[in-house]
Design an enzyme around this catalytic site. Structure first.
Site, PDB file in Angstrom:
ATOM      1  N   ARG A 155       0.879  -1.188   0.000  1.00  0.00           N
ATOM      2  CA  ARG A 155       0.000   0.000   0.000  1.00  0.00           C
ATOM      3  C   ARG A 155       0.904   1.221   0.000  1.00  0.00           C
ATOM      4  NH1 ARG A 155      -5.192   1.234   3.695  1.00  0.00           N
ATOM      5  NH2 ARG A 155      -5.977  -0.091   2.030  1.00  0.00           N
ATOM      6  N   HIS A 210      -7.395   0.694  -6.271  1.00  0.00           N
ATOM      7  CA  HIS A 210      -7.523  -0.205  -5.108  1.00  0.00           C
ATOM      8  C   HIS A 210      -8.130  -1.529  -5.602  1.00  0.00           C
ATOM      9  CE1 HIS A 210      -7.614  -1.542  -1.122  1.00  0.00           C
ATOM     10  NE2 HIS A 210      -8.495  -0.740  -0.571  1.00  0.00           N
ATOM     11  N   GLN A 244      -9.830  -4.247  -3.283  1.00  0.00           N
ATOM     12  CA  GLN A 244     -11.150  -3.879  -2.777  1.00  0.00           C
ATOM     13  C   GLN A 244     -12.237  -4.226  -3.796  1.00  0.00           C
ATOM     14  OE1 GLN A 244     -11.854  -2.251   0.424  1.00  0.00           O
ATOM     15  NE2 GLN A 244     -13.825  -3.095  -0.181  1.00  0.00           N
ATOM     16  N   ASP A 291     -17.574   6.140  -1.070  1.00  0.00           N
ATOM     17  CA  ASP A 291     -16.284   6.119  -0.365  1.00  0.00           C
ATOM     18  C   ASP A 291     -16.143   7.485   0.301  1.00  0.00           C
ATOM     19  OD1 ASP A 291     -13.667   5.551   0.470  1.00  0.00           O
ATOM     20  OD2 ASP A 291     -12.771   5.968  -1.486  1.00  0.00           O
ATOM     21  N   CYS A 334     -16.257   0.713   0.935  1.00  0.00           N
ATOM     22  CA  CYS A 334     -14.988   0.024   1.221  1.00  0.00           C
ATOM     23  C   CYS A 334     -14.573   0.175   2.673  1.00  0.00           C
ATOM     24  CB  CYS A 334     -13.898   0.510   0.279  1.00  0.00           C
ATOM     25  SG  CYS A 334     -13.505   2.267   0.456  1.00  0.00           S
ATOM     26  N   ARG A 382     -12.742  -9.231   1.797  1.00  0.00           N
ATOM     27  CA  ARG A 382     -11.341  -8.883   1.509  1.00  0.00           C
ATOM     28  C   ARG A 382     -10.463 -10.114   1.735  1.00  0.00           C
ATOM     29  NH1 ARG A 382      -9.682  -3.603   1.839  1.00  0.00           N
ATOM     30  NH2 ARG A 382      -7.775  -4.450   0.943  1.00  0.00           N
TER      31      ARG A 382
HETATM   32  N1   CP Z   1     -11.003  -0.601   2.678  1.00  0.00           N
HETATM   33  C1   CP Z   1      -9.735  -0.566   3.107  1.00  0.00           C
HETATM   34  O1   CP Z   1      -8.773  -0.719   2.336  1.00  0.00           O
HETATM   35  O2   CP Z   1      -9.609  -0.408   4.449  1.00  0.00           O
HETATM   36  P1   CP Z   1      -8.264  -0.143   5.263  1.00  0.00           P
HETATM   37  O3   CP Z   1      -7.763   1.228   4.904  1.00  0.00           O
HETATM   38  O4   CP Z   1      -8.654  -0.259   6.705  1.00  0.00           O
HETATM   39  O5   CP Z   1      -7.260  -1.191   4.862  1.00  0.00           O
HETATM   40  N1  NVA Z   2     -10.205   6.506  -1.160  1.00  0.00           N
HETATM   41  C1  NVA Z   2      -9.798   6.011   0.152  1.00  0.00           C
HETATM   42  C2  NVA Z   2      -9.953   4.517   0.212  1.00  0.00           C
HETATM   43  C3  NVA Z   2      -9.659   3.931   1.556  1.00  0.00           C
HETATM   44  C4  NVA Z   2      -9.768   2.432   1.593  1.00  0.00           C
HETATM   45  C5  NVA Z   2      -8.372   6.424   0.421  1.00  0.00           C
HETATM   46  O1  NVA Z   2      -7.529   6.319  -0.478  1.00  0.00           O
HETATM   47  O2  NVA Z   2      -8.109   6.875   1.538  1.00  0.00           O
END
Ligand code: CP
Ligand code: NVA
Length: 321
Positions: free
Chosen positions: A104, A131, A134, A230, A270, A298
């Site tokens: 990430r 993502h 997700q 989101d 998400c 997930r």
């Molecule tokens: N949806 C998601 O990726 O959650 P986290 O940021 O908690 O990993």
């Molecule tokens: N769009 C959000 C998704 C989190 C899972 C972010 O990037 O923070």
């Protein structure tokens, strides 16, 4: 089959048939948490976080362990990546030890660089642009509640809110791969990059789907099978909440908006959610919401993805189904 190193960096790294195969595998992992153990040994998988996480961290940590492996969870602050060691050098080191790399991070170029220098599968666990893990979980959730993986093709999905963010981009591409009718709605200034829309339109046309980008939330939601949203501020943008959130209020998913979707439409997010902002508590806690199943998925979707990717790497067809 001939062994081939595959990565999952963006949603269109899978073809229509491949996405179905991964989701079918995900259904099997949902039925049996220990369906396959490709990392038995245990083999180590590096899971790296340059941004915070609850779901991705827990699902990959527990998921790799359930696949028989050892999850090596690395945080930016406790690693040399945090002080600027080049991505290529990090990749060259990790690839000597790990059997997979999950990351990430910020720019998409970083996961691409990691994949260029790694000789094990690299998985995008969220970048500023995409993502994809997700989306696999979200589509597995649709398959779970709406008649299986074959039912995805032809479905109409609507995403509302920050239509320029990673989730929007991933719904566009992932939905196009699935052959869905994908609608995304957001205010002017928060609409997706035309290059991503063009990719999505091309892929959707190949798979019998379609793409609609609009500023009208009602147009997006009308008759949809599932409504997604989101946060209006992604990680790193929190300080701008007050200013950024202003144009998004017409896109809040509330009972009135949900009433425009199909009567049996689902709601997904998400997570983490800002209750009372992008979604009301009445919707996220209501009968159409499947957000906790979505979060659980997930785990199953990512175990399927990792198993499928190492199946390709090893040329082991038994890991693909
Ligand atoms: N949806 C998601 O990726 O959650 P986290 O940021 O908690 O990993
Ligand atoms: N769009 C959000 C998704 C989190 C899972 C972010 O990037 O923070």
């Amino acid at each position: 089959m001939t062994p081939q190193l595959r990565h999952m960096l963006r949603d269109d790294d899978l073809t229509h048939e491949e996405q179905k195969q991964v989701l079918e595998l995900g259904m099997k992992f949902r039925e049996n948490r220990f369906y396959k153990q490709p990392f038995a040994g245990p083999q180590g998988v590096a899971v790296i976080f340059d941004k915070p996480s609850t779901r991705t961290r827990s699902s990959f940590s527990i998921g790799v362990a359930e696949l028989g492996g050892y999850p090596l969870v690395i945080d930016k602050s406790g690693s040399q990546l945090g002080r600027g060691e080049p991505v290529a050098d990090t990749a060259r080191v990790l690839t000597r030890m790990a059997y997979g790399i999950v990351w990430r991070t910020f720019g998409q170029d970083r996961v691409e660089e990691m994949a260029k220098y790694a000789d094990c599968p690299v998985v995008n666990a969220l970048t500023d642009e995409f993502h994809p893990c997700q989306i696999l979980a979200d589509f597995l959730t649709l398959a779970q509640f709406k008649g299986g993986v074959d039912a995805l093709k032809g479905m109409t999905i609507a995403y509302l809110g920050d239509a320029a963010n990673n989730m929007s981009n991933s719904y566009l591409l992932g939905g196009a791969v699935a052959g869905m009718h994908v609608r995304v709605a957001g205010p002017h200034g928060y609409l997706p990059d035309p290059a991503i829309v063009a990719d999505a339109e091309r892929i959707a046309a190949e798979n019998g789907g379609s793409i609609l980008v609009t500023t009208d939330p009602k147009e997006a939601v009308a008759g949809a099978d599932c409504v997604f949203t989101d946060t209006w501020v992604s990680m790193g943008e929190e300080a701008e909440y007050a200013i950024r959130s202003k144009p998004f209020w017409p896109y809040q998913v509330n009972d009135e908006l949900m009433a425009l979707a199909k009567p049996d439409a689902l709601f997904q997010h998400c997570l983490p959610a800002y209750r009372g902002k992008e979604v009301t508590s009445s919707v996220i806690d209501g009968p159409q919401s499947v957000v906790w199943d979505e979060a659980e998925n997930r785990l199953h979707a990512q175990k399927a993805l990792l198993t499928w990717l190492v199946g390709w790497q090893r040329g082991d067809e038994s890991l693909l189904a």
